[in-house]
Design a protein around this motif. Structure first.
Motif, short mmCIF file in Angstrom:
data_model
loop_
_atom_site.label_atom_id
_atom_site.label_comp_id
_atom_site.label_asym_id
_atom_site.label_seq_id
_atom_site.Cartn_x
_atom_site.Cartn_y
_atom_site.Cartn_z
N SER A 79 0.83 -1.21 0.00
CA SER A 79 0.00 0.00 0.00
C SER A 79 0.87 1.26 0.00
O SER A 79 2.03 1.24 0.43
N ILE A 80 0.28 2.34 -0.47
CA ILE A 80 0.96 3.64 -0.40
C ILE A 80 1.22 3.99 1.06
O ILE A 80 2.27 4.54 1.39
N ASP A 81 0.30 3.64 1.93
CA ASP A 81 0.46 3.91 3.35
C ASP A 81 1.75 3.28 3.88
O ASP A 81 2.50 3.92 4.61
N LEU A 82 2.00 2.05 3.51
CA LEU A 82 3.21 1.36 3.97
C LEU A 82 4.46 2.03 3.42
O LEU A 82 5.45 2.20 4.14
N LEU A 83 4.43 2.45 2.18
CA LEU A 83 5.58 3.15 1.59
C LEU A 83 5.85 4.46 2.32
O LEU A 83 7.00 4.79 2.62
N VAL A 84 4.80 5.19 2.63
CA VAL A 84 4.96 6.47 3.33
C VAL A 84 5.51 6.24 4.73
O VAL A 84 6.42 6.94 5.19
N ARG A 85 5.00 5.22 5.43
CA ARG A 85 5.51 4.92 6.76
C ARG A 85 6.97 4.50 6.71
O ARG A 85 7.77 4.88 7.58
N ALA A 86 7.35 3.73 5.69
CA ALA A 86 8.75 3.32 5.56
C ALA A 86 9.65 4.52 5.29
O ALA A 86 10.74 4.63 5.84
N LEU A 87 9.19 5.45 4.47
CA LEU A 87 9.97 6.66 4.21
C LEU A 87 10.10 7.51 5.47
O LEU A 87 11.10 8.19 5.67
N GLY A 88 9.11 7.43 6.33
CA GLY A 88 9.16 8.15 7.60
C GLY A 88 10.32 7.70 8.47
O GLY A 88 10.87 8.49 9.24
N VAL A 89 10.73 6.46 8.33
CA VAL A 89 11.89 5.94 9.07
C VAL A 89 13.13 6.76 8.72
O VAL A 89 14.00 6.98 9.56
N PHE A 90 13.21 7.24 7.49
CA PHE A 90 14.35 8.03 7.04
C PHE A 90 14.14 9.52 7.27
O PHE A 90 14.96 10.34 6.87
N GLY A 91 13.02 9.88 7.86
CA GLY A 91 12.74 11.30 8.11
C GLY A 91 12.25 12.04 6.89
O GLY A 91 12.27 13.27 6.85
N VAL A 92 11.79 11.31 5.88
CA VAL A 92 11.29 11.93 4.66
C VAL A 92 9.85 12.41 4.92
O VAL A 92 9.00 11.63 5.34
N HIS A 93 9.62 13.68 4.69
CA HIS A 93 8.29 14.25 4.84
C HIS A 93 7.80 14.64 3.46
O HIS A 93 8.50 15.29 2.70
N LEU A 94 6.59 14.23 3.15
CA LEU A 94 6.04 14.51 1.84
C LEU A 94 5.14 15.74 1.92
O LEU A 94 4.30 15.84 2.81
#
Length: 99
Positions: A79-94
């Motif tokens: 899911s897009i949700d999972l991708l966004v949460r994974a990017l959050g691990v790296f501190g990526v804010h969309l």
């Protein structure tokens, strides 16, 4: 595709388009897929930029290496949700579009 090649194909009766045309996707469906693929590419970029293996990222996310591989491919099961949460691990804010 260059313009000359496109014109030759169209003159021969071929219809030239993109994957969204071929799959007859709505604009919303095409946007969803493009967003998902961009997030998947960003996840891979962030992981590699930090010199992490898929296995190490999987440990942080509490998932498997194969799941991380599917995430980076933009697999339909992710899911897009999972991708966004994974990017959050790296501190990526969309940034959100909207007013």
């Amino acid at each position: 595709m260059n313009t000359t090649k496109r014109k030759k194909l169209e003159a021969a009766g071929w219809r030239v388009g993109d994957a969204a045309d071929f799959l007859e996707l709505t604009d919303a469906e095409a946007l969803y897929l493009e967003t998902k693929l961009q997030l998947a590419k960003r996840l891979e970029h962030e992981r590699k930029g930090r010199h992490l293996t898929q296995k190490k990222l999987a440990a942080v996310l509490k998932t498997s290496q194969s799941r991380v591989a599917l995430m980076e491919k933009g697999d339909a099961s992710v899911s897009i949700d999972l991708l966004v949460r994974a990017l959050g691990v790296f501190g990526v804010h969309l940034a959100c579009a909207g007013k």
